[in-house]
Design an enzyme around this catalytic site. Structure first.
Site, PDB file in Angstrom:
ATOM      1  N   CYS A  47       0.868  -1.183   0.000  1.00 64.65           N
ATOM      2  CA  CYS A  47       0.000   0.000   0.000  1.00 64.65           C
ATOM      3  C   CYS A  47       0.903   1.231   0.000  1.00 64.65           C
ATOM      4  CB  CYS A  47      -0.863  -0.059   1.255  1.00 64.65           C
ATOM      5  SG  CYS A  47      -1.697   1.454   1.682  1.00 64.65           S
ATOM      6  N   HIS A  48       0.309   2.359  -0.345  1.00 66.54           N
ATOM      7  CA  HIS A  48       1.068   3.608  -0.386  1.00 66.54           C
ATOM      8  C   HIS A  48       1.751   3.924   0.940  1.00 66.54           C
ATOM      9  CE1 HIS A  48       1.209   6.394  -3.750  1.00 66.54           C
ATOM     10  NE2 HIS A  48       1.899   7.097  -2.880  1.00 66.54           N
ATOM     11  N   THR A  49       1.098   3.554   2.044  1.00 68.69           N
ATOM     12  CA  THR A  49       1.660   3.837   3.368  1.00 68.69           C
ATOM     13  C   THR A  49       2.961   3.060   3.598  1.00 68.69           C
ATOM     14  OG1 THR A  49      -0.613   4.072   4.065  1.00 68.69           O
ATOM     15  CG2 THR A  49       1.014   4.013   5.800  1.00 68.69           C
ATOM     16  N   HIS A  70       1.189  -4.161   5.662  1.00 68.54           N
ATOM     17  CA  HIS A  70       0.014  -4.247   6.537  1.00 68.54           C
ATOM     18  C   HIS A  70      -1.208  -4.793   5.803  1.00 68.54           C
ATOM     19  CE1 HIS A  70      -0.084  -0.323   4.632  1.00 68.54           C
ATOM     20  NE2 HIS A  70      -1.387  -0.263   4.845  1.00 68.54           N
ATOM     21  N   GLU A  71      -1.012  -5.239   4.539  1.00 67.30           N
ATOM     22  CA  GLU A  71      -2.131  -5.889   3.839  1.00 67.30           C
ATOM     23  C   GLU A  71      -1.760  -7.360   3.679  1.00 67.30           C
ATOM     24  OE1 GLU A  71      -4.024  -2.326   1.125  1.00 67.30           O
ATOM     25  OE2 GLU A  71      -2.998  -3.943   0.105  1.00 67.30           O
ATOM     26  N   CYS A 100     -10.436  -4.044  19.880  1.00 66.65           N
ATOM     27  CA  CYS A 100     -10.307  -4.939  21.038  1.00 66.65           C
ATOM     28  C   CYS A 100     -11.671  -5.402  21.510  1.00 66.65           C
ATOM     29  CB  CYS A 100      -9.531  -4.256  22.170  1.00 66.65           C
ATOM     30  SG  CYS A 100     -10.515  -3.066  23.129  1.00 66.65           S
ATOM     31  N   CYS A 103     -12.936  -1.652  24.945  1.00 67.72           N
ATOM     32  CA  CYS A 103     -12.712  -0.282  25.422  1.00 67.72           C
ATOM     33  C   CYS A 103     -13.934   0.596  25.125  1.00 67.72           C
ATOM     34  CB  CYS A 103     -11.451   0.305  24.779  1.00 67.72           C
ATOM     35  SG  CYS A 103     -11.626   0.655  23.022  1.00 67.72           S
ATOM     36  N   CYS A 106     -14.457   1.013  21.345  1.00 70.48           N
ATOM     37  CA  CYS A 106     -15.028  -0.167  20.669  1.00 70.48           C
ATOM     38  C   CYS A 106     -16.489  -0.371  21.058  1.00 70.48           C
ATOM     39  CB  CYS A 106     -14.218  -1.420  21.013  1.00 70.48           C
ATOM     40  SG  CYS A 106     -12.630  -1.474  20.173  1.00 70.48           S
ATOM     41  N   CYS A 115     -10.024   2.207  18.093  1.00 67.86           N
ATOM     42  CA  CYS A 115      -9.945   1.469  19.351  1.00 67.86           C
ATOM     43  C   CYS A 115      -8.997   2.230  20.292  1.00 67.86           C
ATOM     44  CB  CYS A 115      -9.410   0.068  19.048  1.00 67.86           C
ATOM     45  SG  CYS A 115      -8.946  -0.898  20.496  1.00 67.86           S
ATOM     46  N   ARG A 119      -5.854   1.300  17.759  1.00 67.01           N
ATOM     47  CA  ARG A 119      -6.126   2.159  16.591  1.00 67.01           C
ATOM     48  C   ARG A 119      -4.839   2.335  15.782  1.00 67.01           C
ATOM     49  NH1 ARG A 119      -7.454   7.953  19.063  1.00 67.01           N
ATOM     50  NH2 ARG A 119      -8.686   6.672  20.458  1.00 67.01           N
ATOM     51  N   CYS A 180      -6.645  -3.050   3.827  1.00 71.74           N
ATOM     52  CA  CYS A 180      -6.496  -1.595   3.907  1.00 71.74           C
ATOM     53  C   CYS A 180      -7.172  -0.861   2.756  1.00 71.74           C
ATOM     54  CB  CYS A 180      -5.019  -1.210   4.007  1.00 71.74           C
ATOM     55  SG  CYS A 180      -4.759   0.557   4.006  1.00 71.74           S
ATOM     56  N   ARG A 375      -2.720  -2.823  -7.118  1.00 72.37           N
ATOM     57  CA  ARG A 375      -2.226  -3.740  -6.109  1.00 72.37           C
ATOM     58  C   ARG A 375      -1.497  -4.887  -6.796  1.00 72.37           C
ATOM     59  NH1 ARG A 375      -2.543  -0.229  -3.132  1.00 72.37           N
ATOM     60  NH2 ARG A 375      -3.532  -0.158  -1.082  1.00 72.37           N
TER      61      ARG A 375
HETATM   62  N1  APR Z   1      -5.179  16.250  -8.662  1.00 72.22           N
HETATM   63  C1  APR Z   1      -5.824  15.110  -8.979  1.00 72.22           C
HETATM   64  N2  APR Z   1      -5.287  13.895  -8.827  1.00 72.22           N
HETATM   65  C2  APR Z   1      -4.041  13.831  -8.349  1.00 72.22           C
HETATM   66  C3  APR Z   1      -3.302  14.990  -7.992  1.00 72.22           C
HETATM   67  C4  APR Z   1      -3.923  16.253  -8.198  1.00 72.22           C
HETATM   68  N3  APR Z   1      -3.296  17.370  -7.909  1.00 72.22           N
HETATM   69  N4  APR Z   1      -2.099  14.594  -7.544  1.00 72.22           N
HETATM   70  C5  APR Z   1      -2.063  13.257  -7.611  1.00 72.22           C
HETATM   71  N5  APR Z   1      -3.235  12.788  -8.106  1.00 72.22           N
HETATM   72  C6  APR Z   1      -3.627  11.408  -8.366  1.00 72.22           C
HETATM   73  C7  APR Z   1      -2.504  10.550  -8.914  1.00 72.22           C
HETATM   74  O1  APR Z   1      -2.346  10.703 -10.317  1.00 72.22           O
HETATM   75  C8  APR Z   1      -2.975   9.149  -8.549  1.00 72.22           C
HETATM   76  O2  APR Z   1      -3.758   8.561  -9.565  1.00 72.22           O
HETATM   77  O3  APR Z   1      -3.969  10.795  -7.141  1.00 72.22           O
HETATM   78  C9  APR Z   1      -3.840   9.386  -7.301  1.00 72.22           C
HETATM   79  C10 APR Z   1      -3.242   8.821  -6.005  1.00 72.22           C
HETATM   80  O4  APR Z   1      -3.189   7.474  -6.144  1.00 72.22           O
HETATM   81  P1  APR Z   1      -2.056   6.564  -5.468  1.00 72.22           P
HETATM   82  O5  APR Z   1      -0.769   7.322  -5.495  1.00 72.22           O
HETATM   83  O6  APR Z   1      -2.103   5.239  -6.125  1.00 72.22           O
HETATM   84  O7  APR Z   1      -2.519   6.511  -3.945  1.00 72.22           O
HETATM   85  P2  APR Z   1      -3.544   5.535  -3.196  1.00 72.22           P
HETATM   86  O8  APR Z   1      -2.869   4.273  -2.815  1.00 72.22           O
HETATM   87  O9  APR Z   1      -4.841   5.431  -3.906  1.00 72.22           O
HETATM   88  O10 APR Z   1      -3.729   6.387  -1.868  1.00 72.22           O
HETATM   89  C11 APR Z   1      -4.361   7.641  -1.914  1.00 72.22           C
HETATM   90  O11 APR Z   1      -4.316   7.746   0.454  1.00 72.22           O
HETATM   91  O12 APR Z   1      -3.118   6.136   1.558  1.00 72.22           O
HETATM   92  C12 APR Z   1      -3.142   7.458   1.195  1.00 72.22           C
HETATM   93  O13 APR Z   1      -0.881   8.230   1.043  1.00 72.22           O
HETATM   94  C13 APR Z   1      -1.967   7.758   0.297  1.00 72.22           C
HETATM   95  O14 APR Z   1      -2.447  10.036   0.072  1.00 72.22           O
HETATM   96  C14 APR Z   1      -2.515   8.793  -0.589  1.00 72.22           C
HETATM   97  C15 APR Z   1      -3.990   8.435  -0.720  1.00 72.22           C
HETATM   98 ZN    ZN Z   2      -2.641   0.911   3.692  1.00 75.24          ZN
HETATM   99 ZN    ZN Z   3     -10.926  -1.158  21.742  1.00 73.00          ZN
END
Ligand code: APR
Ligand code: ZN
Ligand code: ZN
Length: 381
Positions: A47-49, A70-71, A100, A103, A106, A115, A119, A180, A375
Site C-alpha cells: 500500500c502507499h503507506t 500491513h495488507e 479490542c 474499550c 469499541c 480502538c 487504533r 487496507c 495492487r
Molecule cells: N489532482 C488530482 N489527482 C491527483 C493529484 C492532483 N493534484 N495529484 C495526484 N493525483 C492522483 C494521482 O495521479 C494518482 O492517480 O492521485 C492518485 C493517487 O493514487 P495513489 O498514489 O495510487 O494513492 P492511493 O494508494 O490510492 O492512496 C491515496 O491515500 O493512503 C493514502 O498516502 C496515500 O495520500 C494517498 C492516498
Molecule cells: Zn494501507
Molecule cells: Zn478497543
C-alpha cells in the site's frame, strides 16, 4: 508443520534503512504471547503507506531493521493464551486499525472505529503487551514491527484485535485487499458518506483508494461519479469501475470545483480527497453542494501544513470529515464486507493488477512507485 510454541525460522523482507532495497532473508519469529496470534501469511500486498514509510518520508517512526507491510491474508498457525475467537487453521485477514471490543471506543456502537489500544498508530514499532519485538534477524538483532501487522514475512505475530476471521470458502488472495486500501475507499462511501441511490459524488485521485470509493458509490447506485485525476490514463480504469465523468485538472481552464458545480447542479453531495494534496482537498471541499455537501479526507497529508479554510466557509453548510479505514469496525464488520465480495456485489478483480512471488517484493515496490500497479499480490508458500 511449524513447531507450535516454538520459534519459527522463515523468510521475511527486512527494511534496513530508508529507500534501501528490502533484504529477503531468514528471520526468527517468536511464539504468540497472551492475546496474540501467529499466522502463516499466504498473500500480502503493498500500500502507499508502506511506500512512504519505506522512503522514510511519512510520519511513521523511523525504526530499523523493520518488517513493513500491513495488507495480508493467511491462516492461523497458533494462538496465545486467552485467544478464544480463533484457532489453528482459521482463514484470517490482518487489519492495522484493530478492535479490542472492550474499550469505550469499541463499545461505542457507531461513534467511532478507533480502538483505545489498537487504533492505527504509525509510531508503534513493538508489541502492545510487553513492548518487545517478536522478530530477530540472523545476528539476533530485534526487528521492529509496523502498523501492528508487519506482513512482508512468511510468519508474523499480531494482537488478536488486529486479525479478522474470514469465511473459510472465501478466496484468500482477493481478501488481502480488505486489509487496507479497498476497505478504506469502499467504507468511506458506504459508512462515512453513506451514499444513497441517485446521489452525486466526486473522487479526487484515482489510485486504489479513490477507485475503491468509486466502487462503493457505484454499488450504492450513485447517479453521477466524477473522477478527477491529473493522470489521463486513470480515465480508463475509472470507467471500468464506475466513473460516469472524468476531469483532468490540467485540461480545463477553470478551477475544478467550478467545473464540478457546473456539472452537478451546484455541487456534488459528497467529495472524496484521495490524492494526499492540500490544494486538492480545498478543491474537493468547494466542489460539494452548499447546505449539505460533505468532503471526506482519505489522503495522508504528512507535511505540517494547515488546511486553508476560513471558518466562515463552514457557514455555507459544507462539512469536512476524515475517514480512517472506511469507518469499518474491522473485526466485527469486515466479515460482512467479505460476504459482499464473495457474492459479487463488490468486485475486487480490477484492483489486482499484478501478481509476483514474494521474493520479487522490490519489483512490486517499483511497480507501485512508478504508478503502474494498483495492487500487486505477492504470493508466499
Ligand atoms: N489532482 C488530482 N489527482 C491527483 C493529484 C492532483 N493534484 N495529484 C495526484 N493525483 C492522483 C494521482 O495521479 C494518482 O492517480 O492521485 C492518485 C493517487 O493514487 P495513489 O498514489 O495510487 O494513492 P492511493 O494508494 O490510492 O492512496 C491515496 O491515500 O493512503 C493514502 O498516502 C496515500 O495520500 C494517498 C492516498
Ligand atoms: Zn494501507
Ligand atoms: Zn478497543
Amino acid at each position: 508443520m511449524a513447531p507450535k510454541g516454538k520459534v519459527i525460522s522463515c523468510r521475511a523482507a527486512v527494511a534496513y534503512g530508508p529507500g534501501q532495497p528490502l533484504v529477503v532473508e531468514q528471520v526468527q519469529v517468536d511464539p504468540p504471547q497472551k492475546m496474540e496470534v501467529r499466522i502463516k501469511i499466504l498473500f500480502t500486498s503493498i500500500c502507499h503507506t508502506d511506500l512512504s514509510a519505506w522512503k522514510g518520508e511519512s510520519e511513521a517512526q523511523r525504526a530499523y531493521p523493520r518488517i513493513l507491510g500491513h495488507e495480508a491474508s493467511g491462516v492461523v498457525e497458533s494462538v496465545g493464551e486467552g485467544v478464544i475467537d480463533m484457532k489453528e487453521g482459521d482463514q484470517v485477514v490482518a487489519i492495522f486499525n484493530g478492535e479490542c471490543g472492550e474499550c469505550i471506543y469499541c463499545k461505542s456502537s457507531k461513534k467511532t472505529n478507533l480502538c483505545g489500544k489498537f487504533r492505527v498508530n504509525p509510531f508503534k514499532s513493538v508489541m502492545e503487551s510487553d513492548g518487545k519485538c517478536r522478530f530477530r534477524n540472523k545476528d539476533g538483532i530485534p526487528i521492529y514491527h509496523f502498523l501492528s501487522t508487519s506482513t512482508f514475512t512468511e510468519y508474523t505475530v499480531v494482537d488478536s484485535a488486529c486479525l479478522v476471521k474470514i469465511d473459510p470458502h472465501a478466496s484468500l488472495d482477493k481478501m488481502t485487499l480488505l486489509s487496507c486500501g479497498v476497505s478504506t475507499g469502499l467504507g468511506a462511501a458506504w459508512n462515512t458518506a453513506d451514499v444513497q441511490t441517485g446521489e452525486t459524488v466526486a473522487v479526487f485521485g484515482l489510485g486504489a483508494v479513490g477507485l475503491a470509493v468509486v466502487e462503493g458509490a457505484r454499488t450504492r447506485g450513485a447517479s453521477k461519479i466524477i473522477g478527477v485525476d491529473i493522470n489521463p490514463e486513470k480515465r480508463i480504469k475509472g470507467e471500468a469501475i464506475g466513473i460516469t465523468d472524468f476531469i483532468n485538472p490540467k485540461e480545463i481552464d477553470v478551477p475544478v470545483h467550478e467545473k464540478i458545480r457546473e456539472m452537478s447542479e451546484g455541487g456534488v453531495d459528497y467529495s472524496f480527497e484521495c490524492a494526499g494534496n492540500m490544494q486538492v482537498l480545498r478543491e474537493a471541499f468547494l466542489s460539494t453542494h452548499d447546505g449539505w455537501g460533505m468532503a471526506i479526507v482519505l489522503g495522508i497529508h504528512p507535511t505540517p501544513k494547515l488546511l486553508s479554510l476560513h471558518p466562515m466557509e463552514l457557514f455555507d453548510g459544507r462539512r469536512i470529515v476524515a475517514s480512517v479505514f472506511g469507518d469499518f469496525k474491522g473485526k466485527s464488520q469486515l466479515p460482512f464486507l467479505a460476504e459482499q465480495c464473495m457474492a459479487g456485489v463488490v468486485k475486487l478483480d480490477e484492483f489486482i493488477t499484478h501478481r509476483l512471488p514474494f521474493e520479487k517484493i522490490n519489483e512490486a515496490f517499483q511497480l507501485l512507485l512508478d504508478g503502474k500497479s494498483l495492487r500487486c499480490l505477492l504470493h508466499l508458500s
